[in-house]
Design an enzyme around this catalytic site. Structure first.
Site, PDB file in Angstrom:
ATOM      1  N   THR A 108      -9.763   7.612   5.073  1.00  0.00           N
ATOM      2  CA  THR A 108      -9.869   6.348   4.334  1.00  0.00           C
ATOM      3  C   THR A 108     -11.146   6.341   3.492  1.00  0.00           C
ATOM      4  O   THR A 108     -11.136   5.954   2.321  1.00  0.00           O
ATOM      5  CB  THR A 108      -9.785   5.143   5.284  1.00  0.00           C
ATOM      6  OG1 THR A 108      -8.708   5.356   6.187  1.00  0.00           O
ATOM      7  CG2 THR A 108      -9.569   3.852   4.537  1.00  0.00           C
TER       8      THR A 108
ATOM      9  N   SER B 107      -1.996   9.900   7.054  1.00  0.00           N
ATOM     10  CA  SER B 107      -1.050   9.660   8.152  1.00  0.00           C
ATOM     11  C   SER B 107       0.333  10.198   7.780  1.00  0.00           C
ATOM     12  O   SER B 107       1.043  10.763   8.617  1.00  0.00           O
ATOM     13  CB  SER B 107      -0.920   8.158   8.432  1.00  0.00           C
ATOM     14  OG  SER B 107      -1.929   7.709   9.281  1.00  0.00           O
TER      15      SER B 107
ATOM     16  N   LYS C  97       2.280  -3.726  11.146  1.00  0.00           N
ATOM     17  CA  LYS C  97       0.915  -3.756  11.689  1.00  0.00           C
ATOM     18  C   LYS C  97       0.977  -4.291  13.100  1.00  0.00           C
ATOM     19  O   LYS C  97       1.859  -5.079  13.447  1.00  0.00           O
ATOM     20  CB  LYS C  97       0.038  -4.687  10.844  1.00  0.00           C
ATOM     21  CG  LYS C  97      -1.431  -4.413  11.007  1.00  0.00           C
ATOM     22  CD  LYS C  97      -1.831  -3.246  10.133  1.00  0.00           C
ATOM     23  CE  LYS C  97      -3.310  -3.001  10.132  1.00  0.00           C
ATOM     24  NZ  LYS C  97      -3.704  -2.200   8.966  1.00  0.00           N
TER      25      LYS C  97
ATOM     26  N   LYS D  27       0.836  -1.203   0.000  1.00  0.00           N
ATOM     27  CA  LYS D  27       0.000   0.000   0.000  1.00  0.00           C
ATOM     28  C   LYS D  27       0.873   1.256   0.000  1.00  0.00           C
ATOM     29  O   LYS D  27       0.680   2.162  -0.808  1.00  0.00           O
ATOM     30  CB  LYS D  27      -0.850  -0.042   1.281  1.00  0.00           C
ATOM     31  CG  LYS D  27      -1.967   0.929   1.347  1.00  0.00           C
ATOM     32  CD  LYS D  27      -2.687   0.861   2.710  1.00  0.00           C
ATOM     33  CE  LYS D  27      -3.206  -0.515   3.075  1.00  0.00           C
ATOM     34  NZ  LYS D  27      -4.128  -0.489   4.221  1.00  0.00           N
TER      35      LYS D  27
ATOM     36  N   ASN E 200     -15.884   3.568  10.753  1.00  0.00           N
ATOM     37  CA  ASN E 200     -15.336   4.837  10.298  1.00  0.00           C
ATOM     38  C   ASN E 200     -15.182   4.885   8.773  1.00  0.00           C
ATOM     39  O   ASN E 200     -15.587   5.851   8.124  1.00  0.00           O
ATOM     40  CB  ASN E 200     -13.983   5.077  10.991  1.00  0.00           C
ATOM     41  CG  ASN E 200     -13.352   6.380  10.561  1.00  0.00           C
ATOM     42  OD1 ASN E 200     -14.031   7.397  10.443  1.00  0.00           O
ATOM     43  ND2 ASN E 200     -12.061   6.358  10.281  1.00  0.00           N
TER      44      ASN E 200
HETATM   45  N1  GLU Z   1      -4.831   1.103   9.616  1.00  0.00           N
HETATM   46  C1  GLU Z   1      -4.825   1.840   8.416  1.00  0.00           C
HETATM   47  C2  GLU Z   1      -4.518   0.948   7.240  1.00  0.00           C
HETATM   48  O1  GLU Z   1      -4.743  -0.239   7.273  1.00  0.00           O
HETATM   49  C3  GLU Z   1      -3.973   3.090   8.493  1.00  0.00           C
HETATM   50  C4  GLU Z   1      -2.523   2.854   8.658  1.00  0.00           C
HETATM   51  C5  GLU Z   1      -1.721   4.135   8.878  1.00  0.00           C
HETATM   52  O2  GLU Z   1      -2.282   5.207   8.791  1.00  0.00           O
HETATM   53  O3  GLU Z   1      -0.508   4.006   9.137  1.00  0.00           O
HETATM   54  O4  GLU Z   1      -4.110   1.379   6.208  1.00  0.00           O
END
Ligand code: GLU
Length: 476
Positions: free
Chosen positions: A195, A364, A107, A95, A234
């Site tokens: 998101t 972020s 993660k 990503k 969200n």
């Molecule tokens: N948890 C979100 C994701 O899966 C955001 C991760 C982030 O902002 O670092 O992309």
């Protein structure tokens, strides 16, 4: 839920990776190096709660350090396990590469049902988990920067940031140790909606190219398109709200934990969201039919299906019955590798997770940059921009007077043009640009290579190529 021969989440991600990498010409061994997860740290810690010590299990997985810090959310859910955290960390690597956020993938997860604890208890648990991670540099502004994910939000990020700051009292960049913080604790405008906003921008870009729209057997624009959303958290809430309020789409189905709401003439997304927040479920909501077997509503006829909650909800057991011609993966891993194959054969177009939900990590990234620069976006330029626009308006007003009735400036134009961009506008603009460029990079591959039949493979090709170049630059 899924059929017995369904691979695990991590295997699913690996299978999709393998399918893509088979089309690439990587140096021997590099493919394996990119695929494997570098490290997963497991921690078990105790917190004294309600008169007894309770032991919690948490993970932080680092998939790839080709760029540092590594980045990715922390999930609080009772189902969290190592396989899941590793799959999610891998997706973060791809990503970030795809949207050019300069991070490796990571993660975290804590096995907990946050609804079973009050706020004070959750704070103690979160701080203790943060302590365990921070003392091993698994929370660190230049090493590893967590963010919200399922079951966590601004509140938890504020506790984590404060915990890190207490442990690193002289670190001037302490706030950059985590993103998704509230605005008053070093956050950025537009992170909460990011998101969902990214999902909207992704769909807008998809609909800009008639070739893509035709591939899905659709036509026209987003206006009037029927949408089913699985999960009104969200991400699902913001995506559904923006698409219906701003693009004219019609949200006909919303699937939640306690069943689904269906209304072919469209649901009021804000109304359902308020009901959900108040009652903890969608049952009893007045202006729709309620289906107790919520998941079955994913199989209803619609134009766009948005799985926005859990992984694996579209699997071997239901993929053949999914009618939506276009699926956008707002969640991470909602379509298993087996389901992906079935859907591809049916001609369903899938906008893949690593792209579709990258809006969160993109904003972020902006927040992390803001924290490191110690200044809000737009603070230096805004009034200067307004002053320059005022010069143009002054000239136009002079022309206006000169031309008399022949022409006049509309007050809407004047007001809009005069206003310099604030942080929220800049964040949205940066996000829109990121989503467009990343989509275009996938689209180019999708349309130009005969051996690439789907957007997911295209996404993997673009992102693996970027990760591989980083490794090459490091001399590996
Ligand atoms: N948890 C979100 C994701 O899966 C955001 C991760 C982030 O902002 O670092 O992309």
């Amino acid at each position: 839920m899924s059929a017995r021969n369904e691979p695990s989440f991590r295997e699913s991600v690996d299978l999709m990776f393998n399918r893509a990498v088979a089309l690439m010409d990587l140096p021997p061994g590099l493919e394996e190096k990119i695929r494997v997860c570098n490290a997963t740290y497991t921690v078990r810690f105790g917190v004294r709660l309600r008169g007894q010590i309770q032991t919690f299990t948490g993970y932080r997985s680092v998939h790839s350090e080709h760029m540092e810090p590594v980045k990715g959310g922390i999930r609080f859910a009772p189902t969290v396990n190592q396989d899941e955290v590793e799959a999610l960390a891998a997706l973060m690597t791809y990503k970030c590469a795809l949207v050019e956020a300069p991070f490796g993938g990571s993660k975290g997860g804590l096995c907990i049902d946050p609804r079973e604890y009050d706020e004070h208890e959750l704070e103690r648990i979160t701080r203790r988990f943060a302590y365990e991670l921070a003392k091993r540099d698994l929370i660190h502004p230049s090493q590893n920067v967590p963010a919200p994910d399922m079951g966590t939000g601004e509140r938890e990020m504020a506790w984590i940031a404060d915990q890190y700051a207490r442990m690193n009292t002289t670190d001037i960049n302490a706030k950059a140790c985590v993103t998704g913080k509230p605005l008053n604790a070093g956050g950025i405008s537009g992170r909460v909606e990011a998101t969902g906003r990214g999902v909207q921008y992704a769909l807008r870009e998809f609909f800009r190219d008639v070739r893509d729209v035709e591939k899905a057997g659709l036509s026209g624009s987003l206006d009037g398109k029927r949408i089913i959303v699985q999960g009104l958290g969200n991400v699902g809430y913001h995506a559904a709200k923006f698409l219906s309020d701003e693009d004219g789409a019609r949200v006909i189905g919303i699937i939640e934990r306690d069943g689904a709401l269906f209304n072919p003439s469209g649901l009021d997304v804000d109304g359902v969201h308020q009901w959900l927040t108040k009652h903890g479920g969608v049952s009893g909501y007045p202006d729709a039919t309620h289906h107790a077997e919520g998941e079955a509503v994913m199989e209803e006829e619609c134009d766009i299906l948005i799985p926005a909650a859990l992984e694996g909800v579209i699997n071997l057991a239901n993929a053949a019955r999914i009618k939506a011609p276009l699926i956008i993966e707002a969640a991470n891993g909602p379509v298993t590798a087996g389901a992906d194959e079935i859907l591809r054969e049916k001609g369903t177009v899938i906008i893949p997770d690593m792209y579709a939900n990258a809006g969160g990590v993109t904003v972020s990234y902006f927040e992390w940059v803001k924290n490191l620069s110690h200044i809000r976006f737009g603070r230096m330029q805004r009034r200067q921009e307004e002053a320059r626009h005022q010069l143009v308006i002054d000239e136009l007003e002079r022309l206006d007077r000169y031309l008399g009735d022949a022409w006049s400036m509309t007050p809407e134009f004047k007001n809009k043009y005069l206003r310099g961009a604030d942080e929220l506008e800049l964040v949205r603009s940066g996000l829109d640009d990121t989503m467009r460029i990343a989509y275009q990079s996938m689209r180019d591959v999708w349309h130009s290579r005969a051996d690439v039949q789907d957007l997911r493979t295209a996404a993997y090709l673009v992102s693996i190529d970027k990760v591989a170049s980083s490794y090459r630059a490091k001399g590996l």
